[in-house]
Design a protein around this motif. Sequence first.
Motif, short mmCIF file in Angstrom:
data_model
loop_
_atom_site.label_atom_id
_atom_site.label_comp_id
_atom_site.label_asym_id
_atom_site.label_seq_id
_atom_site.Cartn_x
_atom_site.Cartn_y
_atom_site.Cartn_z
N PRO A 127 0.62 -1.23 -0.05
CA PRO A 127 0.10 -0.04 0.23
C PRO A 127 0.84 1.42 -0.04
N VAL A 128 1.95 1.35 0.88
CA VAL A 128 2.70 2.62 0.85
C VAL A 128 3.40 2.98 -0.48
N PHE A 129 3.80 1.89 -1.16
CA PHE A 129 4.54 2.07 -2.44
C PHE A 129 3.61 1.92 -3.74
N VAL A 175 -4.75 2.83 0.05
CA VAL A 175 -4.97 1.88 1.14
C VAL A 175 -5.15 0.57 0.83
N ILE A 176 -4.90 -0.46 1.80
CA ILE A 176 -5.11 -1.67 1.28
C ILE A 176 -6.38 -2.17 0.91
N PHE A 177 -6.47 -2.78 -0.18
CA PHE A 177 -7.75 -3.16 -0.78
C PHE A 177 -8.55 -4.28 0.00
N GLY A 178 -9.63 -3.96 0.61
CA GLY A 178 -10.38 -4.95 1.22
C GLY A 178 -9.66 -5.34 2.53
N TYR A 179 -9.55 -4.23 3.52
CA TYR A 179 -8.98 -4.79 4.82
C TYR A 179 -9.75 -5.93 5.53
N SER A 180 -10.99 -5.66 5.59
CA SER A 180 -11.66 -6.71 6.39
C SER A 180 -11.57 -8.21 5.78
N VAL A 181 -11.63 -8.18 4.58
CA VAL A 181 -11.26 -9.39 4.04
C VAL A 181 -10.04 -10.04 4.07
N VAL A 217 -7.42 -24.58 1.70
CA VAL A 217 -6.77 -23.43 2.27
C VAL A 217 -6.24 -22.40 1.11
N GLY A 218 -6.34 -22.96 -0.17
CA GLY A 218 -5.85 -22.10 -1.26
C GLY A 218 -6.97 -20.83 -1.52
N VAL A 219 -8.05 -21.34 -1.15
CA VAL A 219 -9.15 -20.23 -1.06
C VAL A 219 -8.78 -18.85 -0.39
N PRO A 220 -8.66 -18.85 0.84
CA PRO A 220 -8.38 -17.55 1.45
C PRO A 220 -7.09 -17.18 0.95
N THR A 221 -6.00 -17.95 0.71
CA THR A 221 -4.72 -17.55 0.21
C THR A 221 -5.10 -16.87 -1.11
N GLY A 222 -5.83 -17.39 -2.09
CA GLY A 222 -5.95 -16.48 -3.43
C GLY A 222 -6.72 -15.22 -3.16
N ILE A 223 -7.43 -15.22 -2.39
CA ILE A 223 -8.10 -13.77 -2.13
C ILE A 223 -7.33 -12.96 -1.46
N LYS A 224 -6.16 -13.11 -0.82
CA LYS A 224 -5.09 -12.12 -0.19
C LYS A 224 -4.26 -11.89 -1.54
N ILE A 225 -3.86 -12.75 -2.44
CA ILE A 225 -3.39 -12.34 -3.61
C ILE A 225 -4.16 -11.54 -4.42
N PHE A 226 -5.34 -11.83 -4.62
CA PHE A 226 -6.13 -10.66 -5.39
C PHE A 226 -6.17 -9.45 -4.57
N ASN A 227 -6.33 -9.38 -3.42
CA ASN A 227 -6.46 -8.07 -2.61
C ASN A 227 -5.17 -7.32 -2.79
N TRP A 228 -3.90 -8.03 -2.79
CA TRP A 228 -2.79 -7.17 -3.10
C TRP A 228 -2.73 -6.63 -4.46
N LEU A 229 -3.23 -7.48 -5.44
CA LEU A 229 -3.24 -7.00 -6.76
C LEU A 229 -4.22 -5.89 -7.03
N THR A 289 -4.76 -3.74 -4.63
CA THR A 289 -4.31 -2.33 -4.16
C THR A 289 -3.20 -1.88 -4.99
N MET A 290 -2.53 -2.68 -5.75
CA MET A 290 -1.79 -2.05 -6.83
C MET A 290 -2.51 -1.45 -7.90
N TRP A 291 -3.47 -1.94 -8.20
CA TRP A 291 -4.43 -1.30 -9.40
C TRP A 291 -4.47 -0.03 -9.30
N ARG A 292 -4.08 0.47 -10.32
CA ARG A 292 -4.22 2.00 -10.76
C ARG A 292 -3.76 2.82 -9.57
#
Length: 561
Positions: A288-290, A294-300, A340-352, A354-357
């Motif tokens: 998020p800083v770079f 803000v982090i995309f989907g904090y609660s998720v 366990v891959g489902v919540p892990t995939g959610i995190k990767i989606f949220n980091w991407l 956050t970077m989007w635009r």
Amino acid sequence: MAGTIDREMGLDAVDDLEQLPILGRLHEWVITVDHKRLGLMYITGGLFFFLVAGLQAATIRLQLAVPNSGIVPPQVFNRLLTMHGTAMVFLVGMPILTGLFNYLVPLMIGARDLAFPRLNAFGFWLWFFGALLLYFSYIGGDGLYGAGSAPDVGWFAYAPLTELPFSRGNSTDYWILSILLTTVGSTATAANIVSSVFCMRCEGMTLTKMPVLVWLATVVSFMILVALPPLSAAQVMLLLDRFLGAHFFDTQAGGSAVLWQHFFWIFGHPEVYILVIPAFAFASEIIPVFSRKVIFGYSVMVAASCAIGFISMSVWAHHMFSVGMTPAGNSFFAASSMLVGVPTGIKIFNWLGTMWRGKLRFKVPMLFSIAFLFQFLVAGLTGIMLAVAPFDWQLTDTYFVVAHFHYVLVGAIVFMIFAAIYYWFPKATGRMLSERLGRWHFWLFVIGFHLTFDTEHFAGMQGMPRRIYTYQPGRGLETLNFVASIGALVQGIAVLIFVINVVRSLRSGEPAGDDPWDAWTLEWSTTSPPPEYNFATLPVVRSRRPLWDLKHPDDPDWRYE
């Protein structure tokens, strides 16, 4: 005003320490209960053993570079495998991640220290003496092959092969006692972090306003409290078997040969997540800083982290498909491993997301974070492949498995440890690491990593067994192993550049200032390095980005949370 007082307190503390003679300074570090110094001691110790374990890995790759090699004897090779694996998990990954949490959590929750400072020091010294004990086995661990014998039982130390009739001498006892001490130390630290997070947050910092890193430190600490005691219990049982004839793992005396595997992997697989969730935590602060968002989907993100921690406790037996479990057992652990891959995939989606635009800044911490995203995605996909029992039966105990877990342990965890060090080094030392040397470090490490571990996937699929001492020519393994060894050499050069960068920057690095990255969490509101008591006046927060609120009073976050 508070910042001025903080700065004065910080500089005074540093000046007082620097005025002491060397022995006086050493004494101050030995007796310290300050979470920041203990955190730095964990990190420094972990980096030292990272270099030692790295040299051991380089020797292993040198031995395997060409067929029929005899650079080291088979017995020495087995000891190198054991010491490398044990050190990387217990003496590198755990202490560095524990050290970073030790350093950061009190600062990020606006506290002056952890809840139990003396327990914190106790945990560190237990870890330290456990680490010394493991390497003391080279001198004191009399084994089958004469005086001085490091353990040669693998980092998993499968019983009953580690029972006294099959593993004579004392080297295995040193391994058991060493890991027992380090795990007790880690358990004490985890209890301390949980207590601190729930009892010492500053005014206004509700659970929903905690930084993501603090949430993930809490999840990891709960996992440590659940996962490490079974390992400690198994080690005590093995000691009883070896010295008092208890026969817990001796099938001829009514014990179970599979019982050790269950105990070990009840610890062992959650341990992977205990190591990788801190990498998630660092990525969730750095990206998020770079990206200037803000982090995309904090609660998720928080919910997904809790889900990973919970589900990871039910996947241990996917390491045991080839043991011969029932179809129901295989099905359950295959399904839970895929889940366990489902919540892990959610995190990767949220980091991407956050970077989007975002307004991306490609500084060294961000470069390591982006590489982590790609490599962890590959590690997750190969993990899903190994969660399929028939696939696992084909490739278990091959170099495919070695490549997979190195994609997790190095491609995700080590990359994010480097990212975290580049990101928080200015806060801890007051000086910046060199950006130019950092980029050399990053690109060489990326190239070396992929040369080594991409090729090991193919070697595994061609049937190369893991832990093998050497191999015959003409089986299609020569080129793959040679390229993998070249990759290890390139990684070694990259790590050497990192060491030079750290030493050079400590001596003459560019002054960092209090907030060199224009970040938003509380640790950046203190001086660099922070004063002994962190904050002269405890802060009050109203949102998840308290420094954003201070810097942008016309558009604070608390209006929208």
